[in-house]
Scaffold this active site. Sequence first.
Site, PDB file in Angstrom:
ATOM      1  N   HIS A 170      15.552   0.245  -4.287  1.00 56.92           N
ATOM      2  CA  HIS A 170      15.328  -0.321  -2.952  1.00 56.92           C
ATOM      3  C   HIS A 170      15.756  -2.333  -3.534  1.00 56.92           C
ATOM      4  O   HIS A 170      16.045  -3.466  -3.136  1.00 56.92           O
ATOM      5  CB  HIS A 170      14.413  -0.005  -2.152  1.00 56.92           C
ATOM      6  CG  HIS A 170      13.016  -0.752  -2.766  1.00 56.92           C
ATOM      7  ND1 HIS A 170      12.820   0.201  -2.923  1.00 56.92           N
ATOM      8  CD2 HIS A 170      11.975  -1.925  -2.262  1.00 56.92           C
ATOM      9  CE1 HIS A 170      10.996   0.287  -3.385  1.00 56.92           C
ATOM     10  NE2 HIS A 170      11.019  -0.506  -3.032  1.00 56.92           N
ATOM     11  N   TYR A 204     -14.000 -17.976 -21.253  1.00 58.53           N
ATOM     12  CA  TYR A 204     -13.128 -16.761 -21.418  1.00 58.53           C
ATOM     13  C   TYR A 204     -14.432 -15.654 -21.155  1.00 58.53           C
ATOM     14  O   TYR A 204     -13.803 -14.108 -20.058  1.00 58.53           O
ATOM     15  CB  TYR A 204     -13.188 -15.773 -23.225  1.00 58.53           C
ATOM     16  CG  TYR A 204     -12.137 -15.086 -23.261  1.00 58.53           C
ATOM     17  CD1 TYR A 204     -10.724 -14.675 -23.340  1.00 58.53           C
ATOM     18  CD2 TYR A 204     -12.971 -13.475 -23.202  1.00 58.53           C
ATOM     19  CE1 TYR A 204     -10.408 -13.125 -23.050  1.00 58.53           C
ATOM     20  CE2 TYR A 204     -12.533 -12.343 -23.984  1.00 58.53           C
ATOM     21  CZ  TYR A 204     -10.934 -12.225 -23.729  1.00 58.53           C
ATOM     22  OH  TYR A 204      -9.745 -11.435 -23.511  1.00 58.53           O
ATOM     23  N   ALA A 207      -7.227  -4.324   1.669  1.00 61.45           N
ATOM     24  CA  ALA A 207      -6.316  -5.557   1.176  1.00 61.45           C
ATOM     25  C   ALA A 207      -6.578  -5.990   2.434  1.00 61.45           C
ATOM     26  O   ALA A 207      -6.271  -7.255   2.294  1.00 61.45           O
ATOM     27  CB  ALA A 207      -5.150  -4.417   1.069  1.00 61.45           C
ATOM     28  N   ASP A 256      -9.187   1.395   0.142  1.00 62.99           N
ATOM     29  CA  ASP A 256      -8.047   0.401  -0.035  1.00 62.99           C
ATOM     30  C   ASP A 256      -8.263  -1.060   0.778  1.00 62.99           C
ATOM     31  O   ASP A 256      -7.944  -0.243   1.829  1.00 62.99           O
ATOM     32  CB  ASP A 256      -6.719   0.660   0.330  1.00 62.99           C
ATOM     33  CG  ASP A 256      -5.484   0.277   0.077  1.00 62.99           C
ATOM     34  OD1 ASP A 256      -5.747  -1.038  -0.515  1.00 62.99           O
ATOM     35  OD2 ASP A 256      -4.312  -0.018  -0.751  1.00 62.99           O
ATOM     36  N   PHE A 261      -0.369   3.357   0.472  1.00 65.64           N
ATOM     37  CA  PHE A 261       0.255   2.293  -0.238  1.00 65.64           C
ATOM     38  C   PHE A 261       1.616   3.502  -1.126  1.00 65.64           C
ATOM     39  O   PHE A 261       1.165   4.064  -2.071  1.00 65.64           O
ATOM     40  CB  PHE A 261      -0.211   1.470  -0.237  1.00 65.64           C
ATOM     41  CG  PHE A 261       0.688   0.560  -0.269  1.00 65.64           C
ATOM     42  CD1 PHE A 261       1.924  -0.435   0.753  1.00 65.64           C
ATOM     43  CD2 PHE A 261       0.523  -0.182  -1.228  1.00 65.64           C
ATOM     44  CE1 PHE A 261       3.275  -1.441   0.360  1.00 65.64           C
ATOM     45  CE2 PHE A 261       1.874  -1.123  -1.387  1.00 65.64           C
ATOM     46  CZ  PHE A 261       2.632  -1.455  -1.240  1.00 65.64           C
ATOM     47  N   ASP A 262       2.481   2.961  -1.046  1.00 68.70           N
ATOM     48  CA  ASP A 262       3.251   3.120  -2.623  1.00 68.70           C
ATOM     49  C   ASP A 262       2.741   3.375  -3.424  1.00 68.70           C
ATOM     50  O   ASP A 262       2.766   3.840  -4.611  1.00 68.70           O
ATOM     51  CB  ASP A 262       4.786   2.585  -2.285  1.00 68.70           C
ATOM     52  CG  ASP A 262       5.594   1.928  -1.061  1.00 68.70           C
ATOM     53  OD1 ASP A 262       4.894   2.178   0.515  1.00 68.70           O
ATOM     54  OD2 ASP A 262       6.861   1.304  -0.785  1.00 68.70           O
ATOM     55  N   LYS A 318      -3.723 -10.222  -0.290  1.00 66.11           N
ATOM     56  CA  LYS A 318      -3.812 -10.303   1.608  1.00 66.11           C
ATOM     57  C   LYS A 318      -4.498 -10.700   2.623  1.00 66.11           C
ATOM     58  O   LYS A 318      -4.726 -12.052   2.596  1.00 66.11           O
ATOM     59  CB  LYS A 318      -3.574  -8.793   2.026  1.00 66.11           C
ATOM     60  CG  LYS A 318      -2.219  -8.621   1.825  1.00 66.11           C
ATOM     61  CD  LYS A 318      -2.117  -7.559   0.295  1.00 66.11           C
ATOM     62  CE  LYS A 318      -0.808  -6.722   0.186  1.00 66.11           C
ATOM     63  NZ  LYS A 318      -0.535  -6.647  -1.063  1.00 66.11           N
TER      64      LYS A 318
END
Length: 458
Positions: free
Chosen positions: A450, A72, A217, A215, A124-125, A258
């Site tokens: 969507h 942990y 990714a 970001d 990004f969204d 990614k």
Amino acid sequence: MKLPHIPPFKTKVVEPVYFRTKAERAQKIKEVNYNLFNLHSDWVIIDLMTDSGTGAMSEQQWAEIMLGDESYAGSESYFKLKRSVKEIMGFDFLAPTHQGRAAENILFSAVVKDGDVVPGNAHFDTTKGHIEFRKAEAIDCTIPEAFDTSVYHPFKGNIDLEKLEAVIKEYGRERIPFINITVTCNTVGGQPVALANIKATCQIGQKYGIPIYMDIARYAENAYFIKIREAAYKDWTIAEIVKEMFKDVRVVWMSSKKDGLVNIGGFIALNDEALYEKLGQFTIIYEGFLTYGGMSGRAMGALAVGLKEGIEFDYLNDRVKQVQYLAQKLKDYGIPIQEPVGGHALYIDAKRMLPHIPQAQYPAQLLGVEAYIEGGIRGVEIGTLLADRDPLTGKDRLPKMELLRLAIPRRVYSRNHMDYVAATMANVMARRKEITAGFRITKQAAILRHFTVELETI
Ligand code: F0G
């Protein structure tokens, strides 16, 4: 004879693909209300819905799965990951999270407040969502060339520096907690940001006393494009370019699904100890203890290795070349795609491929459904369904582009699979005049429709 290009890996474990007939697929997609998200994966032959968490791990990564320390607190797998991040990216402090949006949640909980603005290249969204959720505003400062599929620009993810300065002057630096650079810029098609542009953005940040956050990714793919397209760095290694990209960046966060070459995971990395301590409070309530933050020990171990493999030139070269190979095949068949192709996906222009289908009938979704019926290929709509409705009028927002994204998972498919994808799309292209009507919505959620939308044919 010049020897052909081959991938820098071979197969050790295989996963079955199930084949159904075209008639069976046509029936199935109708049953699931023409929503590709509703398909059970064994009904998909080649899954190009996303490159996120869908890659194959190496034997060294699987070995780390067995070595995972599930303590942990103080897990050795955490320290392995910390050492990798320090070695590759140069950051001392590391907050693991279960995926990218969880990193956004923690980071923005600490630094974004009501009334703030966050300028950056097309967020990004989920990034935008986490900013707007805090009643702040994400302002898109991507160069205009990014939104014109007919012009070539080697770095369509670049920040428009003049626009950025204008935004800073308009809102004032007090309202801007950070400037956000996304590498590569997914929203405009996986397009890279030049190192010169990153440096210039950092200079603007310094001039106004605003930190730069990144970001990351798909940072390794971005570094590859810098090496290939930005002359000043052609002799640099990917590792050197990555260090240079992050030199003046205050905080990075990553969806490791990614370029981390793992199936789940994310993190925030930084050198600012005071901010790291502040993040810790949110990590503990949202994700878990500081040394695992939502990841298992084995997943952190696999990521520690994946990060190193993800910046190997031969791997990146093979990856980007595979995307370019498919793009070239599609172009040879006359299929209109967005150019230049980015690192992780290619985007088919549904407005140009199905010009007779009105935008109100969701042409990119229609193209996605036809590709599925034709060859069992699953892409994702980046068009009117995704753009959703105007919150004031409740009417559909009609975006400039109607795209079908085909994202390529890392180290999963072969060139034969790419040939199959291209042939499928060529068949759809050949019978496109027979595709005469799109969809109408029968059911939709209040937001992010969507994912669950239900459709019927007109
Ligand atoms: N930032 C970028 C640039 C992304 O592409 C994604 C996810 C995220 C953040 C969020 O990370 O999914 O781990 O929570 N992109 C995926 C895609 C979903 O299909 O492009 P996440």
